[in-house]
Write an enzyme that holds these catalytic residues in place. Structure first.
Site, PDB file in Angstrom:
ATOM      1  N   GLU C 144      -1.081   1.845  13.289  1.00  0.00           N
ATOM      2  CA  GLU C 144       0.140   2.630  13.072  1.00  0.00           C
ATOM      3  C   GLU C 144       0.972   2.822  14.339  1.00  0.00           C
ATOM      4  O   GLU C 144       1.214   3.948  14.779  1.00  0.00           O
ATOM      5  CB  GLU C 144      -0.211   4.002  12.461  1.00  0.00           C
ATOM      6  CG  GLU C 144      -0.763   3.886  11.052  1.00  0.00           C
ATOM      7  CD  GLU C 144      -1.103   5.230  10.420  1.00  0.00           C
ATOM      8  OE1 GLU C 144      -1.110   6.237  11.143  1.00  0.00           O
ATOM      9  OE2 GLU C 144      -1.368   5.272   9.211  1.00  0.00           O
ATOM     10  N   GLU C 315      -3.624   1.399   3.706  1.00  0.00           N
ATOM     11  CA  GLU C 315      -4.118   2.740   3.419  1.00  0.00           C
ATOM     12  C   GLU C 315      -3.300   3.294   2.257  1.00  0.00           C
ATOM     13  O   GLU C 315      -2.088   3.399   2.360  1.00  0.00           O
ATOM     14  CB  GLU C 315      -3.950   3.677   4.636  1.00  0.00           C
ATOM     15  CG  GLU C 315      -4.647   3.187   5.892  1.00  0.00           C
ATOM     16  CD  GLU C 315      -4.491   4.147   7.076  1.00  0.00           C
ATOM     17  OE1 GLU C 315      -3.941   5.253   6.870  1.00  0.00           O
ATOM     18  OE2 GLU C 315      -4.914   3.785   8.184  1.00  0.00           O
TER      19      GLU C 315
HETATM   20 ZN   LIG Z   1      -3.022   7.172   8.816  1.00  0.00          ZN
END
Ligand SMILES: [Zn+2]
Ligand SMILES: [Zn+2]
Ligand SMILES: [Zn+2]
Lengths: 639, 639, 639
Positions: C144, C315
């Site tokens: 991320e 995710e």
């Molecule tokens: Zn995350």
């Protein structure tokens, strides 16, 4: 005085080949003045000591020979990047302790001696070079003092200067402790060297400490400006001026103005409505593309006082700006309206910002009279029309008003330091008084406490004046038919103590403040007969007559012959009642105005200024939307 | 116990010539106690080591001989400016890393050893000098711990102390890593020296790290206080006390209180309503000049527990204060009402802040019993009336309530660390439970988890209790008829982990939290039959009976004999239903109260306290607005 | 391509004894992939140089032999604490000048050479060890990028790197001054060493300075990622990927993606609705437990472009998360709906975060497929169902859409730098266009300006594209039937100047921006026939035809053959009109959708995705609430 138009211009932004055409176009548009130079230091002195003024010589010559009068600015608002290598500690420091870095403008601390010397140096160089230049007809020092919250700096330079300033003010540390009441919370100092700047304290610092720092900070601006005034005066005869801002109260404009010849200001009606006025959503929407109907007039009247009768608009908004939260365009007609309104209020010159929109840097979205690609922007024809209007109008002369507002910058510093209730604000209070007078169709002057000894008015309003000397009270009593003080007038000493004689501590009115209440915005205290007090309520006692009472029978307005004291921050209705009562008491004729229509009298004219988008009828006249009707005044006595 | 009145006084603020008159007036007003000294360090020791206590000797003598009992404060809340020259690093540091500077008060870090030694030194000097002075009848240590967010400091002293504290708590770094779950995001440490304070991290720090820091920070307050307790105990016999605040939960008041003799607190009902309570605009307007009807009682009850039965109000608001967003005046009668209410809840002394309004410094707009120019302020006659009321009332004795709330400061630290949903707040949850009990006319006690082993109640409410030991569960089960837990009870371990046995992990109730939801303020989950859950919803399973269900048939309240678990943060209606169900289950008689009217029973009296501006009828009595009706209680069994 | 499911797993959080059972349960649930390792550095290398990979060997072996394909993450997002002892200056610095400390994650500056070397080192070690491991089927680099606002750092490392980057971009300081227009406000530099980062300036810095810094900051992310790519490529053949976020625009994902094989992203529909979407309160309440109906599809489509056709969800939210302002649970069915929707938009793998909820540290309130005490969480049966659905579905193939949106990260940087009006935002504008296309039932592709030369569409929308090269204009003209630009398209050069040719500066459309207005949120400019412009209004002139006009007859949409320019930020109705006009012009069939129902076509299927809680009828089908109907597509031509 015959009002003229001007424009702000940046020859350094454009190829020299364009200058002559630009100058010719300006003249053709009807402009008489052009301001240049105030951001040009990096071109005047690209490296330390490397002076390069040929471009400026040429620009002045080109503009001047075209028939324009030049306002030349000292460039001290934007020191070049190399200046920081010479004076790494010259930056202002914010309240969190961070230096306010290079990369935009106004990146200096007013207390930095080294930078002041640099400013005197460049002013001297310019004064010598252009002081007798026939085209340079006025000088501007620096640019927009205080803009971007730059009056106050928490730098080491400021700390050092503040300690000297305190020594000068108080003499001994014991006297300072006494004056500030430092025994409270064991804040007593043993030495001036122990005093810090009043930021980052655990909770609220002593208001006396803060107010002293605010006075000091204002004095530093005055001294900074005066250093350039003093050196320029030795080389030039032309008037000196500075361009102030709207609703900037961080330094005492009267004191800066005392060293200058003309007060000018930068008027951005639409931006100011959006970013610095308390008003209802509805009001802001109604005047979104016109600006508030009283905001510009307020500043014209205020700066006319600061300039001791002489004022200009140095920068007038010609289209959307880039810096407000939202930036809509003025409605057609508004640029002309704002120009004529300025003239009605005494502006000798109205100058637009800027000639041509810059295609680069921070203000590239700020409209000019021309687009970046050199086409006419919407304001250009309006300016041309305005020039014709002014030619037709001829001389405009100001008269003394019947009503004055007592205005005091230090009161703002005091009430900002300790507002006591969120929503109480000095400007807001004064502006509400001003709006009430204007709703009644009155022309208004501003005066300082010092002026009270010299000027004569039927009515003086002094709401929120923090400190009221006995002398001033006496002068007001002697020279005006009626003075209306309160709320929160005479409430503290210069050292932010409650006066020993109590509040407001008047000789000529038996009226005491027993208690103060502040109220949330949705709570008000109704006054019998109409209107209400808001935000701030002085609970009054004393033998003076109750002229108005709150619903609970406590006094809302107490008065004796020639002196009244008002208990609360009036809402619109209460202000209107007070103005009506005061007018009746003093024999001032009122001219109630419709919403959005405003009126200003000069010696020969009555200006009717319609901020509404739609036409308005008044007193037999129809004034078109976004338009100004200029009537020849009736002989005195028949208005 | 016969309740008495007192006042806070600052002899150092006034000429010595006024002291005797002030003392006489206090006595004449009906005051028995006077607190002095707590901000006076700069006068006790103007220079390091230069002790000057003669003025304080004289003040105590003057006040004492007039008939007043003196509460003497140690002045450690306001170290003089010279202290910083001795200990430049003694200041607390804020979360941004900036020292919190001198210039107001509470400018010290609780972890600074050098400053603690100075505090012990001055306490010892005062203890020796006044420990046996017959006029000094109580001692206050420091002032308002935690006020202005001063419990937490990110200073180097705090960092060092925190590392030692962690070593003490965890022994090895491996145990700390394990306890905190530092394997998550590779936060494992190799050594205690690598641990920093949990500020300025990229995103949320480990909640275990934060909670440890919060526990440490609380322990530092306890230790700071105890250092003065220990030295004072060697010189004095008079009770030791501290004045706590409203809704300050940053340190464990029970632990500080365990070292003291009496818990006192500073009650500012109008300021607190405005600046620290969640309530509707409508509620805030209705009680603008009275304060919230439950806020004061809550703190009386809480601090009665902190003081192990002994509590005072040390500072009571006598008029407008200076520090809330808006500062209106109390309605006539409210100062007396707050005083009598305090007595009803067990206050032995009610003391007003302050005798005379100071004309200088930070609190110059804070009303006193006298105005700065020494006239009676509106509260003075009310205080006089209150003194007469108390004389008529005679002895007041507290009884144990039938209902208790389990209160735990660490739960606030935990849920502040990780609220999971904006709007979830421990105090808010506890206060909503307290309000529900008071709407039902019940008197309430507060207990800690430790008290569970010792105290016996028909009903105990423990919403939001973060950690629930098996022992405590067993004691609750054994000693109370009914315990109601949830929402978010038993939800974490002391090290901020979800318990291995799941949540709430009860032995005596088969009830599991499967999932947690948090909701925006405008969304609620209706409960069948009325009321709703808000903010926080525990989704429950287990064999325990569903006593209430949400509209989707999932459990809203599960229970078995003597233990219930509540799934959501109840709205007003749901709380009322739960209280009614619990009362029926345990045989507690309810006395539903009208809005704004509250009830408190002592051994002999029933107090009916009307926070409304208007009269209220209840149970055959009419209680005037802003008034208290004190009824002789019926013999037990007939209430 | 046959879509599969996966899960994120942290073997280091659980006893090794649990791993085999976990692996078997994953397989049994229908999962094919498992991601591990990305936060595990402190376990791989507990002390500098002390490599301990045995646990990871074992975990991979256990998972792999159970039948799972492993995605192995490099752990560079969470350097262990000892890394800071080696590189004390490796932390990013925030805009206030504070280092962003250790204690959570992403605690590094992208410009720190020492840390980049450490990342290459650990990547090399992992590449060597697992590069040919048969169970490791894909690699994730870091985690991320940009999360927690970490793209931009004001560190000394960043400053140094920025100066070199500027030298590289501009060559000479004179060229830089010229390109940035530094003559404005005397901001000219004499040397690159004088340039600072654009934070903490007195007022707004030069937008050219800021935009350069934004470009630089993005380039640093690209380079950081590429350093690991380069070393991994020498050891592995498996695809490289990174997991992007929702509405993170701070770096150019296309450029990072160009070095990788697959674009994956982390989809948290409920959290994103709450914390990063402008929408009415009503909309947010209606979709509180489902997420916005277009937000996920938008990112699938965007990242499919970033991955050059290959994308995953790495995710996916399986229940309440811990980080949004409020964290409600998904409605039953939503986890399956989001999964199938992802597949419809091209996801090869949908992977849930996480297998089992952690009982400790920051994310302990983040739901998993299992509860902390190892019971099935609500999402588990939905995942199992989804696995069955996918098995039934078989292969899914993407088709090229008829409509594309031109997307450009640098436009967001530009308009964030100088929004000109609060409320104007690039993502918001693009998203409003996307929503309009989806309301019309269209499938959408995203393209870059570079793609314009290569891809062919019936319709391309390019609102807000900051800079438009002549080349790109020509390619759009050549390859798409219709291109719709505006508002604020082609408005600046790469160096943030207004183009010399004016705005939008098109060759194929005679249309000029004369003035720009920005509007408060409650003001809009009605368009004749319906709809309105909001926020931003380009005032247009030119000979191109007025296709739509505002109520004041000024152009709202101008167009010529194949090229249209839109004057304002359209409201919903205006977007619908424009889409309808464009569809008619280009012959694209529309499929107007009811609120909350969305449609996506693949080669063989038509997915109807119902975000509403209630059933919806459309085109003869009834789609249940929170459900997906998957229809076999009609042969082309009959849709
Ligand atoms: Zn995350
Ligand atoms: Zn300006
Ligand atoms: Zn206090």
């Amino acid at each position: 005085m015959k009002p003229e138009l001007g424009v702000c211009y940046y020859p350094e932004h454009w190829p020299e080949a364009m200058w002559a055409d630009d100058a010719a176009s300006m003249v053709e548009t009807g402009l008489a003045w052009v301001r240049i130079g105030e951001f040009g230091w990096s071109r005047m002195e690209p490296q330390p000591g490397d002076l390069q003024f040929e471009w400026l010589d040429s620009a002045i010559e080109t503009l001047g020979t075209a028939g324009l009068k030049v306002v030349l600015g000292t460039p001290t608002t934007t020191p070049p990047r190399w200046m920081l290598d010479k004076h790494p500690d010259m930056l202002a420091v914010d309240a969190q302790g961070n230096p306010r870095k290079f990369g935009s403008r106004r990146h200096y601390c007013f207390s930095h001696k080294g930078y002041i010397d640099e400013c005197v140096r460049i002013a001297q160089i310019m004064g010598k070079r252009y002081g007798r230049n026939p085209h340079v007809a006025a000088w501007q020092i620096d640019n927009e003092y205080g803009c971007h919250d730059t009056t106050i700096s928490y730098s080491p330079s400021a700390l050092l200067a503040f300690r000297y300033w305190l020594m000068d003010q108080y003499g001994t540390i014991g006297d300072l402790n006494e004056a500030w009441g430092n025994v409270f919370w064991s804040m007593e100092y043993n030495d001036f060297d122990q005093i810090e700047l009043p930021n980052l304290t655990v909770t609220e610092p002593n208001p006396a400490h803060v107010l002293a720092f605010r006075r000091f900070s204002s004095d530093q601006v005055v001294a900074f400006n005066k250093a350039q005034v003093d050196v320029l005066r030795t080389h030039i005869d032309a008037p000196l001026l500075h361009n102030y801002m709207g609703r900037v109260l961080d330094f005492d404009h009267f004191e800066v103005g005392a060293d200058l010849d003309i007060a000018t200001w930068d008027s951005y009606p639409i931006g100011f409505l959006s970013d610095r006025l308390e008003a209802s959503e509805e009001h802001k929407t109604a005047f979104l593309q016109q600006g508030d109907p009283d905001m510009q007039a307020f500043h014209h009247d205020l700066y006319r006082a600061v300039g001791r009768g002489r004022c200009w608009v140095m920068e007038l908004q010609p289209g959307p700006v880039n810096w407000a939260p939202y930036n809509p365009a003025p409605l057609p007609g508004m640029v002309r309206l704002w120009s004529l309104e300025a003239v009605a209020h005494g502006a000798e010159v109205v100058s637009y910002f800027r000639w041509r929109q810059a295609p680069f840097a921070q203000e590239q979205m700020h409209a000019g009279l021309l687009t970046p690609d050199n086409r006419a922007a919407p304001a250009l024809p309006e300016v041309r029309q305005t020039a014709e209007d002014l030619a037709n109008l001829g001389e405009v002369h100001q008269t003394t008003a019947q009503v004055a507002i007592l205005f005091d910058y230090a009161s703002d510093w005091a009430w900002t330091t300790q507002p006591q209730g969120a929503g109480f604000d000095y400007f807001r209070l004064i502006f509400s008084a001003y709006q009430a007078l204007r709703r009644a169709g009155l022309s208004v002057d501003f005066i300082t406490a010092n002026d009270a000894a010299k000027r004569q008015y039927k009515l003086v309003l002094g709401p929120g004046i923090a400190t009221l000397d006995r002398d001033v009270e006496r002068h007001l009593k002697d020279r005006s038919d009626l003075t209306v003080l309160g709320p929160r007038s005479g409430a503290i000493t210069r050292d932010f103590q409650i006066p020993k004689q109590g509040r407001p501590g008047l000789n000529c009115l038996d009226c005491n403040v027993d208690m103060v209440e502040t109220l949330p915005p949705d709570v008000e205290r109704a006054v019998e007969g109409g209107g209400a007090g808001k935000h701030w309520i002085d609970r009054l006692s004393g033998t003076a007559q109750d002229l108005l009472s709150f619903a609970d029978k406590t006094p809302a307005l107490k008065g004796a012959d020639g002196f009244w004291y008002l208990a609360g921050f009036p809402d619109t209705d209460l202000w209107d009642r007070i103005v009506a009562m005061a007018a009746q008491d003093t024999g001032i004729p009122l001219h109630p105005m419709p919403a959005g229509l405003r009126r200003r009298e000069t010696t020969d004219y009555e200006f009717l200024i319609n901020y509404n988008a739609e036409p308005v009828d008044w007193n037999g006249h129809t004034i078109k939307g976004c338009d100004v009707a200029i009537l020849k005044r009736n002989p005195p006595g028949q208005s």
